[in-house]
Structures are given as structure tokens and as C-alpha cells.
Design a protein around this motif. Structure first.
Motif, PDB file in Angstrom:
ATOM      1  N   UNK A   5      -0.636   1.169  -9.477  1.00 20.72           N
ATOM      2  CA  UNK A   5       0.176   0.870 -10.655  1.00 20.72           C
ATOM      3  C   UNK A   5      -0.537   1.424 -11.883  1.00 20.72           C
ATOM      4  N   UNK A   6       0.218   2.106 -12.720  1.00 22.86           N
ATOM      5  CA  UNK A   6      -0.393   2.733 -13.893  1.00 22.86           C
ATOM      6  C   UNK A   6      -0.015   2.064 -15.208  1.00 22.86           C
ATOM      7  N   UNK A   7       0.866   1.069 -15.176  1.00 24.64           N
ATOM      8  CA  UNK A   7       1.232   0.394 -16.426  1.00 24.64           C
ATOM      9  C   UNK A   7       1.767  -0.998 -16.139  1.00 24.64           C
ATOM     10  N   UNK A   8       1.605  -1.869 -17.119  1.00 26.03           N
ATOM     11  CA  UNK A   8       2.154  -3.222 -17.005  1.00 26.03           C
ATOM     12  C   UNK A   8       3.680  -3.184 -17.002  1.00 26.03           C
ATOM     13  N   UNK A   9       4.261  -2.201 -17.684  1.00 23.52           N
ATOM     14  CA  UNK A   9       5.727  -2.105 -17.717  1.00 23.52           C
ATOM     15  C   UNK A   9       6.284  -1.853 -16.324  1.00 23.52           C
ATOM     16  N   UNK A  10       5.614  -1.019 -15.544  1.00 23.93           N
ATOM     17  CA  UNK A  10       6.057  -0.775 -14.170  1.00 23.93           C
ATOM     18  C   UNK A  10       6.094  -2.076 -13.381  1.00 23.93           C
ATOM     19  N   UNK A  11       5.077  -2.888 -13.552  1.00 24.65           N
ATOM     20  CA  UNK A  11       5.010  -4.160 -12.829  1.00 24.65           C
ATOM     21  C   UNK A  11       6.134  -5.086 -13.274  1.00 24.65           C
ATOM     22  N   UNK A  12       6.401  -5.121 -14.573  1.00 24.94           N
ATOM     23  CA  UNK A  12       7.493  -5.973 -15.067  1.00 24.94           C
ATOM     24  C   UNK A  12       8.834  -5.519 -14.508  1.00 24.94           C
ATOM     25  N   UNK A  31      -1.475  -7.906 -15.715  1.00 27.35           N
ATOM     26  CA  UNK A  31      -0.074  -8.143 -15.348  1.00 27.35           C
ATOM     27  C   UNK A  31       0.053  -8.506 -13.871  1.00 27.35           C
ATOM     28  N   UNK A  32      -0.729  -7.859 -13.016  1.00 23.09           N
ATOM     29  CA  UNK A  32      -0.698  -8.197 -11.589  1.00 23.09           C
ATOM     30  C   UNK A  32      -1.322  -9.562 -11.328  1.00 23.09           C
ATOM     31  N   UNK A  33      -2.450  -9.812 -11.958  1.00 21.35           N
ATOM     32  CA  UNK A  33      -3.135 -11.085 -11.740  1.00 21.35           C
ATOM     33  C   UNK A  33      -2.279 -12.262 -12.202  1.00 21.35           C
ATOM     34  N   UNK A  34      -1.459 -12.032 -13.236  1.00 22.31           N
ATOM     35  CA  UNK A  34      -0.562 -13.089 -13.704  1.00 22.31           C
ATOM     36  C   UNK A  34       0.474 -13.452 -12.647  1.00 22.31           C
TER      37      UNK A  34
END
Length: 279
Positions: free
Chosen positions: A73-80, A113-116
Motif C-alpha cells: 500500500x502506498x497511501x492512506x487514501x488507497x486503504x480508505x 491507516x492499516x494499524x487503525x
């Protein structure tokens, strides 16, 4: 007599819904200088349900086979985006992880973002996709692991270096452009020109590579004249690509406090001088 300093920030920020970056910047105000954080919402996220489904299908497959080497994953937006559009996304990723896949990310914001979501991170690189590619290769070589398949959900306009470098090193990269960002603010061209000609613009804070490209689209004359503060090496690399003439400052950390420190240093540099108009 006090003066005004304006800092553009490519995030939503208002009195009704204050942004942490905007708040940290405005907290720099003193009796002599009143600092304003001006919000520029330049992009809109458009999600590809087809690519999200393809990613979800592959996660389910690898949860069964256990043959996946990495999820990157390269960004928090991707995870969201993935968490919002893929049902049981967290469970799928955890299952693939438990079956032996490693999880790698670019930067602390992505890791956070992943850890959340309760997902552990095996490898965190600092900076750019190139850094993550090098880190993945080094990680596997140190452990004698042969190259395996990599799952890479990203923006459709993400820089290609990460997947290119991994492919050239022997990894099979399955790429999922799960979303894209488009410029939605041509109306800002006139607003920016007016503000820059009539007020003191201290800096612009760019929080993502897509925002840098959008600002370049909106007003090509902006970058040479006003310092640009970026949160990490990915945005810095984008700036070097699209606006090599820009004055780029990379924050020590992708946090409101670190960005505010950059703004503070710029203000201190100009202390004792008359405010200069940005353009």
C-alpha cells in the motif's frame, strides 16, 4: 501594526470543520503576524468498483492458496477506498497475511491507516515507491525468499516506478487501479491569481502527489514564486517531475506539527521584511 500571512493547504479546512494541519498553521499567529490557512480542495476521488472487485477476488483466492508474497500500500487514501468499497476487506487482508504474505507500506501515515484497522505492517519504507521496492527486494534477499506475486492497489495515476522496479527484479505484480483523482477546481485559477496579487502568500502545503498535479493544472505560474511544503518524498518526487523550478521543502514528518514548523521557518526568514506578494 500586524500583517497577514496566507498559507494555501490542499485539504478541506473551515471554521465549521477545522483541519488539524490548518489549525497548526493558524496557531502560529502572533500579535505581529496573523496566519491564515486557506483551503484549496483541488481533487475528487473517483473509485473503480471493477478494480475493487478484482482486488477482492484475488484476496479471496490468495487467502485459500497462500501463494501471495506481498500486499503493498502506498497511501492512506488507497486503504480508505478499499475499506469502504470492499466488504470484509480487513478480514481478507488479515487472512492472506496469516497465510504468509508480507504487508509493506510507504510512510508512517499509510502504516497508521492499516494499524487503525487492526492490520499489522511487516515493512515500512520512508519516502517513495522506489524506496519501498528496494526495501522489499532487500527484505526477501536477506531471508532467502524467492520472488513471488505482489498485490498492489493504487491510484490510477500513481507513479509507475514501484511496479516497474519490482517487475524488473522478477516479481509478478498484480496492479489494481482502484481509484483515481481528477482536478475539479478550474474555478480556482481566478481566485488564486486574485489572492496572490493582493495578499501575502507565505507558502502552499501539498498533502498528496495528486494535489501537486492538480495545482499545476489549475495555475501553471504558481510554483516558481511561492514555497511548496510537501509531506513526503512521493510528493517531492512529483514536484521535481512536474515543476523542477519550484522551491520545495519536505517536512521532517507528515504531521501538522512538522508542517507548521516549516511555515514558522519561512515566516522567520522573512521577519523584518515587508510582506511580499506571491506573484
Amino acid at each position: 501594526m500586524s500583517t497577514d500571512a496566507h498559507v494555501f493547504i490542499t485539504r478541506p479546512h473551515s471554521k465549521e470543520r477545522p483541519d488539524p494541519f490548518g489549525q497548526a498553521i493558524e496557531a502560529l499567529s502572533t500579535p505581529d503576524v496573523h496566519v491564515h490557512a486557506e483551503s484549496l480542495e483541488l481533487t475528487r476521488t473517483t473509485v473503480s468498483d471493477e478494480e475493487c472487485k478484482r482486488f477482492a477476488d484475488d484476496l479471496m483466492t490468495y487467502a485459500s492458496t497462500g501463494s501471495c508474497g506481498w500486499i503493498l500500500f502506498t497511501s492512506a487514501r488507497t486503504i480508505r477506498v478499499c475499506a469502504d468499497r470492499i466488504e470484509s476487506f480487513v478480514d481478507y487482508v488479515k487472512c492472506v497475511h496469516e497465510r504468509g504474505a508480507r504487508i509493506g507500506v510507504v510512510g508512517p501515515a499509510t502504516a497508521k491507516a492499516l494499524k487503525a484497522l487492526g492490520i499489522d505492517v511487516d515493512l515500512q519504507s520512508e519516502g517513495s515507491g522506489e524506496d519501498l521496492a528496494n526495501a522489499v527486494v532487500a527484505f526477501d534477499r536477506e531471508r532467502g525468499v524467492q520472488t513471488r506475486e505482489v498485490l498492489l492497489p493504487q491510484s490510477a495515476i500513481a507513479r509507475v516506478q514501484l511496479r516497474q522496479m519490482l517487475s524488473e527484479t522478477g516479481y509478478s505484480v498484480r496492479h489494481y487501479p482502484v481509484y483515481t483523482t481528477v482536478t475539479v477546481a478550474p474555478r480556482y485559477s481566478r481566485k488564486l491569481a486574485t489572492m496572490c496579487s493582493s495578499t501575502s502568500v507565505t507558502a502552499t502545503v501539498i498533502t498528496a502527489p495528486s494535489s501537486a498535479r492538480a495545482l499545476k493544472d489549475v495555475t501553471h505560474y504558481f510554483f516558481p514564486h511561492i514555497p511548496v511544503i510537501v509531506l513526503g518524498q512521493a510528493s517531492a518526487a512529483t514536484m521535481a517531475e512536474i515543476a523542477p523550478e519550484a522551491q520545495v521543502i519536505v517536512a521532517d514528518h507528515p504531521t501538522p506539527e512538522a508542517v507548521a514548523d516549516c511555515v514558522k521557518r519561512i515566516l522567520e526568514t522573512h521577519a523584518g521584511h515587508s510582506p511580499k506578494k506571491g506573484i
